[in-house]
Design an enzyme around this catalytic site. Structure first.
Site, PDB file in Angstrom:
ATOM      1  N   THR A   1     -80.499 -66.469 -66.314  1.00  0.00           N
ATOM      2  CA  THR A   1     -81.221 -65.542 -67.219  1.00  0.00           C
ATOM      3  C   THR A   1     -80.458 -65.383 -68.538  1.00  0.00           C
ATOM      4  OG1 THR A   1     -80.127 -63.656 -66.152  1.00  0.00           O
ATOM      5  CG2 THR A   1     -82.363 -64.225 -65.383  1.00  0.00           C
TER       6      THR A   1
ATOM      7  N   PHE B   1     -87.077 -64.685 -60.910  1.00  0.00           N
ATOM      8  CA  PHE B   1     -88.373 -64.588 -60.206  1.00  0.00           C
ATOM      9  C   PHE B   1     -88.716 -63.162 -59.809  1.00  0.00           C
ATOM     10  CE2 PHE B   1     -89.118 -69.036 -60.022  1.00  0.00           C
ATOM     11  CZ  PHE B   1     -87.858 -69.627 -59.987  1.00  0.00           C
TER      12      PHE B   1
ATOM     13  N   HIS C   1     -83.132 -76.586 -54.051  1.00  0.00           N
ATOM     14  CA  HIS C   1     -84.579 -76.510 -54.294  1.00  0.00           C
ATOM     15  C   HIS C   1     -85.039 -77.631 -55.219  1.00  0.00           C
ATOM     16  CE1 HIS C   1     -84.602 -71.972 -53.096  1.00  0.00           C
ATOM     17  NE2 HIS C   1     -84.398 -72.791 -52.085  1.00  0.00           N
TER      18      HIS C   1
HETATM   19  N1  APR Z   1     -76.377 -61.839 -63.781  1.00  0.00           N
HETATM   20  C1  APR Z   1     -76.314 -61.579 -62.454  1.00  0.00           C
HETATM   21  N2  APR Z   1     -77.422 -61.374 -61.690  1.00  0.00           N
HETATM   22  C2  APR Z   1     -78.615 -61.446 -62.310  1.00  0.00           C
HETATM   23  C3  APR Z   1     -78.750 -61.716 -63.696  1.00  0.00           C
HETATM   24  C4  APR Z   1     -77.562 -61.918 -64.434  1.00  0.00           C
HETATM   25  N3  APR Z   1     -77.575 -62.174 -65.745  1.00  0.00           N
HETATM   26  N4  APR Z   1     -80.070 -61.737 -63.998  1.00  0.00           N
HETATM   27  C5  APR Z   1     -80.728 -61.471 -62.852  1.00  0.00           C
HETATM   28  N5  APR Z   1     -79.859 -61.293 -61.837  1.00  0.00           N
HETATM   29  C6  APR Z   1     -80.134 -61.056 -60.424  1.00  0.00           C
HETATM   30  C7  APR Z   1     -81.350 -60.226 -60.152  1.00  0.00           C
HETATM   31  O1  APR Z   1     -80.965 -58.852 -60.064  1.00  0.00           O
HETATM   32  C8  APR Z   1     -81.800 -60.765 -58.793  1.00  0.00           C
HETATM   33  O2  APR Z   1     -81.163 -60.056 -57.731  1.00  0.00           O
HETATM   34  O3  APR Z   1     -80.399 -62.324 -59.859  1.00  0.00           O
HETATM   35  C9  APR Z   1     -81.301 -62.189 -58.771  1.00  0.00           C
HETATM   36  C10 APR Z   1     -82.406 -63.214 -58.950  1.00  0.00           C
HETATM   37  O4  APR Z   1     -83.187 -63.160 -57.779  1.00  0.00           O
HETATM   38  P1  APR Z   1     -84.563 -63.983 -57.747  1.00  0.00           P
HETATM   39  O5  APR Z   1     -85.323 -63.733 -58.987  1.00  0.00           O
HETATM   40  O6  APR Z   1     -85.196 -63.695 -56.410  1.00  0.00           O
HETATM   41  O7  APR Z   1     -84.107 -65.500 -57.799  1.00  0.00           O
HETATM   42  P2  APR Z   1     -83.515 -66.359 -56.596  1.00  0.00           P
HETATM   43  O8  APR Z   1     -82.772 -65.490 -55.655  1.00  0.00           O
HETATM   44  O9  APR Z   1     -82.803 -67.497 -57.195  1.00  0.00           O
HETATM   45  O10 APR Z   1     -84.858 -66.890 -55.897  1.00  0.00           O
HETATM   46  C11 APR Z   1     -84.708 -67.851 -54.878  1.00  0.00           C
HETATM   47  O11 APR Z   1     -87.097 -68.101 -54.848  1.00  0.00           O
HETATM   48  O12 APR Z   1     -89.122 -68.372 -55.909  1.00  0.00           O
HETATM   49  C12 APR Z   1     -88.116 -69.030 -55.277  1.00  0.00           C
HETATM   50  O13 APR Z   1     -87.596 -71.269 -55.603  1.00  0.00           O
HETATM   51  C13 APR Z   1     -87.454 -70.018 -56.199  1.00  0.00           C
HETATM   52  O14 APR Z   1     -85.151 -70.725 -56.188  1.00  0.00           O
HETATM   53  C14 APR Z   1     -85.989 -69.587 -56.207  1.00  0.00           C
HETATM   54  C15 APR Z   1     -85.871 -68.795 -54.922  1.00  0.00           C
END
Ligand code: APR
Length: 347
Positions: A133, A140, A224
């Protein structure tokens, strides 16, 4: 002959009394003297090239890092930090006391995690969308994430690929457009740096953006898959990105898709198996920027035989299972850690 008065640079408490390192600056450099309680024990003269490390070596007859710091003068903090970061602490309270005496309060957890990495025989990192991010790629499940307005099954599933190709295509095209603007941040570069120093064995990532590799990480397991690769869904032939962007069909008639794992599909064995094996053998696993909501990637931290650390912006339930939790932005936390890592590893 310019001489300053003897000053206490380091004072350490133990049952038997106080162990001190005193120092005095003269024209040809620092002199150090070890004093146990109030009995002077004799000093050895250090020449001008004599360093703080030489002074600290005077204390090495004692297991001083397992005792408790009473005072650390800022003139010797950097040298003490180096010792603290490489020391294998068995006593948690002594560890915390030395961290808190030599690092700024905002950096205490980051410094602890640097110590864990430097004293770990094998370290594996698991990252998620929160790692990207700060490279302007939405995650997501945060409030501004992809799944806030879209049901993933309608765009990121084999069902969507087969029956709603226009929706499927426009979703991944939008993500590819985002990706063209994205580049790795200092957190990605820190992880690549630590791998170069031999301090990280691998990064297992749920991300498909390729930013870890772009930052220089060599061993990256794309659990993934990758949005940078494309293939025919029917015959599996690898095809260039343009054929997907232009919505062409494969010569076999099949539909062209990115090389990402869609909901309902198996993870690629060539990524999953080594990631699982390395996690099982690791002394330390560091989980960064993931909600840990998606199976089976969210099972990896639990198979670690060693310690576990979690760096995340929002700390959800379940974070309690980690040995160390750092709430914060991945890029910022990793950059802070990298500052200390460089301080002790750059010769
Ligand atoms: N620094 C640290 N943590 C962060 C930051 C940041 N700059 N920005 C967001 N986050 C945290 C959010 O608070 C959240 O807990 O990262 C996490 C992202 O979680 P998701 O959006 O669920 O992403 P992820 O866990 O990678 O999802 C797993 O889901 O949809 C599928 O295939 C897709 O690979 C993905 C999988």
């Amino acid at each position: 002959m310019m001489k300053t008065a003897w000053e206490t640079l380091l004072s350490i408490g133990s049952e038997g009394g106080v162990l001190e390192l005193k120092g005095r600056l003269t024209e040809d450099g620092w002199y150090f003297r070890r004093v146990v309680s109030d009995m002077e024990e004799g000093s050895r003269r250090f020449s001008a090239e004599g360093s703080d490390e030489d002074g600290l070596a005077l204390l090495d007859d004692y297991a001083w890092l397992s005792l408790y710091p009473l005072y650390v003068d800022n003139k010797i903090t950097t040298a003490v930090r180096k010792r603290v970061l490489f020391h294998r602490y068995r006593n948690e309270s002594a560890f915390s006391a030395w961290i808190e005496s030599t690092f700024p309060e905002d950096d205490w957890e980051a410094a602890k995690l640097v110590n864990w990495i430097l004293t770990s025989g094998s370290t594996v990192v698991l990252t998620g969308a929160g790692m990207s991010t700060e490279s302007s790629l939405p995650d997501f499940r945060s409030k501004e994430g992809w799944w806030k307005n879209i049901d993933p099954r309608t765009v990121a599933s084999t069902e969507a690929l087969s029956h709603h190709y226009d929706l499927f295509h426009s979703f991944y095209k939008a993500r590819l457009d985002n990706l063209d603007q994205a580049s790795p941040h200092n957190g990605h570069r820190a992880l690549a740096n630590w791998e170069k120093y031999g301090r990280i064995d691998a990064v297992a990532t749920q991300n498909v953006d390729g930013l870890h590799q772009a930052a220089g990480s060599q061993t990256v397991y794309e659990l993934h898959g990758s949005i940078r690769r494309f293939r025919c869904h029917q015959c599996g032939e690898e095809l260039p990105r343009s054929t997907f962007i232009e919505k062409e069909a494969c010569s076999c008639g099949g539909r062209i898709r990115p090389g990402v794992v869609l909901f309902g599909e198996m993870l690629p064995a060539e990524a999953w198996e080594p990631a699982m094996e390395k996690m099982e053998r690791s002394d330390l696993s560091i989980v960064i920027g993931t909600s840990l909501e998606v199976y089976p990637a969210n099972q990896l931290p639990a198979v670690t035989r060693g310690r576990t650390a979690y760096i995340n912006k929002d700390i959800q339930t379940g974070a309690g299972d980690f040995d160390l939790v750092i709430r914060g932005n991945a890029g910022e936390v990793l950059t802070t850690m990298n500052t200390y890592m460089d301080e002790v590893l750059m010769e």
